[in-house]
Structure formats: C-alpha cells, structure tokens
Write a protein that holds these residues in place. Structure first.
Motif, PDB file in Angstrom:
ATOM      1  N   HIS A 255       0.840  -1.199   0.000  1.00  0.00           N
ATOM      2  CA  HIS A 255       0.000   0.000   0.000  1.00  0.00           C
ATOM      3  C   HIS A 255       0.874   1.247   0.000  1.00  0.00           C
ATOM      4  O   HIS A 255       2.029   1.217   0.407  1.00  0.00           O
ATOM      5  CB  HIS A 255      -0.909   0.003   1.231  1.00  0.00           C
ATOM      6  N   SER A 256       0.269   2.364  -0.401  1.00  0.00           N
ATOM      7  CA  SER A 256       1.018   3.620  -0.469  1.00  0.00           C
ATOM      8  C   SER A 256       0.871   4.439   0.811  1.00  0.00           C
ATOM      9  O   SER A 256       1.353   5.556   0.893  1.00  0.00           O
ATOM     10  CB  SER A 256       0.529   4.440  -1.667  1.00  0.00           C
ATOM     11  N   ALA A 257       0.190   3.895   1.804  1.00  0.00           N
ATOM     12  CA  ALA A 257       0.047   4.574   3.105  1.00  0.00           C
ATOM     13  C   ALA A 257      -0.073   3.487   4.159  1.00  0.00           C
ATOM     14  O   ALA A 257       0.123   2.306   3.875  1.00  0.00           O
ATOM     15  CB  ALA A 257      -1.182   5.486   3.095  1.00  0.00           C
ATOM     16  N   GLU A 258      -0.410   3.876   5.390  1.00  0.00           N
ATOM     17  CA  GLU A 258      -0.457   2.914   6.494  1.00  0.00           C
ATOM     18  C   GLU A 258      -1.327   1.706   6.154  1.00  0.00           C
ATOM     19  O   GLU A 258      -2.419   1.849   5.602  1.00  0.00           O
ATOM     20  CB  GLU A 258      -1.058   3.555   7.761  1.00  0.00           C
ATOM     21  N   MET A 259      -0.826   0.520   6.510  1.00  0.00           N
ATOM     22  CA  MET A 259      -1.654  -0.681   6.448  1.00  0.00           C
ATOM     23  C   MET A 259      -2.288  -0.854   7.831  1.00  0.00           C
ATOM     24  O   MET A 259      -1.576  -0.975   8.829  1.00  0.00           O
ATOM     25  CB  MET A 259      -0.818  -1.909   6.098  1.00  0.00           C
ATOM     26  N   TRP A 260      -3.611  -0.867   7.877  1.00  0.00           N
ATOM     27  CA  TRP A 260      -4.290  -0.922   9.177  1.00  0.00           C
ATOM     28  C   TRP A 260      -4.556  -2.346   9.642  1.00  0.00           C
ATOM     29  O   TRP A 260      -4.548  -2.629  10.833  1.00  0.00           O
ATOM     30  CB  TRP A 260      -5.602  -0.147   9.133  1.00  0.00           C
ATOM     31  N   GLU A 261      -4.863  -3.253   8.708  1.00  0.00           N
ATOM     32  CA  GLU A 261      -5.131  -4.636   9.119  1.00  0.00           C
ATOM     33  C   GLU A 261      -4.633  -5.596   8.059  1.00  0.00           C
ATOM     34  O   GLU A 261      -4.617  -5.276   6.858  1.00  0.00           O
ATOM     35  CB  GLU A 261      -6.642  -4.877   9.339  1.00  0.00           C
ATOM     36  N   VAL A 262      -4.258  -6.785   8.520  1.00  0.00           N
ATOM     37  CA  VAL A 262      -3.879  -7.874   7.619  1.00  0.00           C
ATOM     38  C   VAL A 262      -4.502  -9.152   8.180  1.00  0.00           C
ATOM     39  O   VAL A 262      -4.517  -9.359   9.397  1.00  0.00           O
ATOM     40  CB  VAL A 262      -2.340  -7.993   7.483  1.00  0.00           C
ATOM     41  N   HIS A 263      -5.081  -9.973   7.304  1.00  0.00           N
ATOM     42  CA  HIS A 263      -5.724 -11.213   7.754  1.00  0.00           C
ATOM     43  C   HIS A 263      -5.457 -12.340   6.765  1.00  0.00           C
ATOM     44  O   HIS A 263      -5.755 -12.205   5.576  1.00  0.00           O
ATOM     45  CB  HIS A 263      -7.247 -11.046   7.869  1.00  0.00           C
ATOM     46  N   PHE A 264      -4.906 -13.452   7.271  1.00  0.00           N
ATOM     47  CA  PHE A 264      -4.924 -14.689   6.504  1.00  0.00           C
ATOM     48  C   PHE A 264      -6.367 -15.184   6.440  1.00  0.00           C
ATOM     49  O   PHE A 264      -7.127 -15.024   7.409  1.00  0.00           O
ATOM     50  CB  PHE A 264      -4.095 -15.781   7.202  1.00  0.00           C
ATOM     51  N   HIS A 265      -6.737 -15.809   5.313  1.00  0.00           N
ATOM     52  CA  HIS A 265      -8.048 -16.455   5.286  1.00  0.00           C
ATOM     53  C   HIS A 265      -8.014 -17.604   6.295  1.00  0.00           C
ATOM     54  O   HIS A 265      -7.087 -18.413   6.292  1.00  0.00           O
ATOM     55  CB  HIS A 265      -8.380 -16.981   3.888  1.00  0.00           C
TER      56      HIS A 265
END
Length: 373
Positions: A255-265
């Motif tokens: 992303h070009s700015a903050e990544m707020w969340e990441v989730h594996f399926h």
C-alpha cells in the motif's frame, strides 16, 4: 460498483468490522457481523445481518444489503473489536476500557455484560486500549501504555498484567499458541511473550533492521503458528517465520500509506487480505504449478525482497507453507483490488468462508459474499 459488492452508508466512520463466528461443523456462510465506530460524537457498536430473512421491504434497499439488527452506545472510539463466542463481543476503547457486550438473540438487543474501566492507563490519564485477541474464555489486551493484560471472561479481576512490556505503544496482538502471544509496536518490533514465564521480559524480539517503522497489525497463519504477517506505517506487507532468526522472511510493497489490518483467510491461508489508509483493500493469492505454491514471485505492483527458505532438517517439503517457498520461479503472487477506487481510509476488514466485510472513513460498509477463495 464492483460486481457482487454491497455498499451500505451508515453516517458514522467505521473503525472495526468482524464476522460472527459460525460453528465449524456447519458449512454455512456467515450472515451476522459487528461494527464499531470512531471519531463520531456518539460512538457505537452495531450488529448487522446479511441473511435472506432481513426485515427489508423498503424501496431503496437492495437484496443483500446489510440490515441493522441492533446497536449500543460505546464510550470512546472503538479501537478493536473481537467476538469472544457467538454471543459475546469484546471491544477496546480509546478511554482505556475493555468491554464485553452480550448479543441477546431472542430480543435482538445488546447489553454490557462486563466492563474493566481504565484497564489501560497512565498515572494521571487514560491510555487507549489498542488491541485485543480472544481465545475464550481468555482475553488479552494491549495499549498505548505499553501494558499487556490477561483477563478471563468469567472473572471480574485481572489474571495477569505485564506492566512495562513496552516503552512504546503496542498496536496489535495475536496468539501464537495457547500460552504464547506476539505483539507489534510503534518502533517496528515484534515481541513474543510466554505466559508460563513469570517475568516481564519477552522470550524473543524480532525487527526490521534499522527501520523502526511503526507496525500497526499482525495476523498468525491459521495452521502454522510460526508464520505471521505484519503491516505498518510504510504500507509494506512482511511475512515472518519466527523460528528463523529475527528478520522478516519477505517484504512486499502493498500500500502507499499505512496498512491498518492484515488477515490470513482462516480456512484457506494461501489467501491473505490487507487494507489501508490509501483507500484500498487487497486480496493476495499464492498460486503455483507445484505442490508448494510460492508467495515470493513479484506480480504487478509488487517488489519482493526474499531470503531463501531453509527446510527444517528432515522436514517434509510439502508441509512448508507457500508463504515461505524460496524458489520464486515455481509460483506467482497475484494481488487483486477488492474495492472500487476511493480515497478514504479502509480501516478494518474481516473474511470468513466466501464473505468479506470492511469499513471505511467514508462512512461505508462493504460486503462481498462471493470472494474467489
């Protein structure tokens, strides 16, 4: 509007979205989710249904649009929200409180069933509670005050506090196994904590050398506890193998700015999702011709730094996660934009079965019930 996506405008900035868990024995898709708001005069948590038996009938409502089931006021911004079980929701407040709400299915109402006020605090002020992870009945919270607190949902007191776990803000937390958690902080560190140990020291610290870029989110691979994904202020997606040294295994420009969340399926972890301040939500998919697909081949918009994966001695090659396959020629990484282009932050996402939900600062909730998993 992208095909298969329902948008609901809700007159409040949405900070968190989570599906209610479905029993693992049933093959049904989730149909209830919860949201929390932030930066509004009166914040609230809300329960929504996308079930077929919605109370619809109004002309301006489309089939599949989320229907509001019930809501409850929430003191402070909702900084995290997790289902403890099918009936209870735990929230993290900017006031430092940790709150358990009960969803009464019969009356379709929400009530506060437990409250730990000022769980996170400074000597003379509140400290926001920034993250929660649940493994019922246990609840672990982290905060801006650098504390880690362990609660049990059926007990009033606090089970355990690690007082000065961090001198910086802890932003997120996940369980690695039942006695072990991993936290990420505002100076780019991952710390592993073992609740069987009495002290206030982490059992391991990992970090990106020299960068100190704040990390905002972390998620653990559902089947392989040693693999975690993190995202932070620079928008990079990092995959870590906590057994292999203290450096990330791979870095991807996401992303070009903050990544707020990441989730594996949760049931198909070759798929991963991330959302960002830049207004995008990405679906990452590893695919390959071999049995061990690779997550290290640059697709469009990605540049990859990888270290070759070393199989554990005598390890079974097919058990090595596709996220750790070093030979990038064997597979490829595909990223798909899951939302129509928009500029306001996508703050939160959750994925379960084929259903994806996310919430934005544009006061919208998006639901996709046909995610290609």
């Amino acid at each position: 509007m992208m095909e298969g996506i329902n948008a609901k405008y809700v007159s409040q900035k949405i900070s968190k979205t989570r599906w209610r868990p479905v029993s693992s024995s049933s093959l049904q898709q989730p149909d209830i989710f919860a949201t929390g708001s932030w930066d509004n005069e009166n914040n609230k948590i809300s329960i929504w249904s996308i079930g077929e038996n919605g109370i619809s009938g109004l002309d301006d409502e489309f089939e599949g649009d989320p229907q509001l089931v019930c809501e409850h006021k929430h003191n402070g911004d909702v900084l995290d929200l997790q289902f403890l079980d099918e009936d209870r929701i735990v929230t993290a407040s900017s006031t430092g409180a940790v709150i358990i709400f009960r969803h009464h299915h019969n009356s379709q109402t929400l009530s506060v069933s437990q409250l730990w006020e000022r769980a996170h605090h400074y000597p003379c002020d509140n400290a926001p509670c920034t993250g929660i992870v649940c493994n019922s009945p246990e609840i672990v919270t982290v905060g801006e005050d650098g504390r880690i607190i362990l609660f049990r949902a059926d007990q009033e007191g606090v089970l355990r506090t690690i007082e000065n776990a961090d001198s910086s803000t802890i932003h997120d937390v996940t369980f690695l196994r039942t006695t072990e958690i991993l936290t990420v902080n505002s100076i780019g560190q991952l710390k592993i904590w073992d609740f069987r140990q009495q002290g206030n020291e982490p059992s391991q610290i990992l970090s990106l050398t020299g960068d100190r870029v704040p990390l905002h989110c972390v998620d653990r691979h559902p089947n392989q506890q040693h693999i975690v994904a993190t995202g932070g202020q620079d928008g990079m997606l990092c995959i870590w193998d906590v057994r292999q040294g203290n450096m990330p295994f791979s870095l991807m420009e996401a992303h070009s700015a903050e990544m707020w969340e990441v989730h594996f399926h949760p049931s198909n972890p070759d798929h991963l999702f991330s959302c960002s301040e830049d207004g995008s939500l990405l679906h990452w998919e590893t695919s390959s011709n071999s049995d061990t697909p690779s997550f290290l081949q640059g697709g469009r918009n990605t540049s990859i730094v990888s270290r070759s994966a070393t199989a554990p001695a005598g390890g079974n090659q097919s058990l090595i996660s596709s996220w750790l396959t070093g030979d990038s020629s064997k597979g490829r990484l595909e990223t798909t934009h899951m939302l129509p282009s928009q500029t306001l932050s996508v703050n939160s996402l959750d994925v379960l079965g084929q259903c994806l939900v996310c919430g934005t600062d544009g006061e919208a909730i998006y639901v996709n019930k046909r995610v290609p998993i």
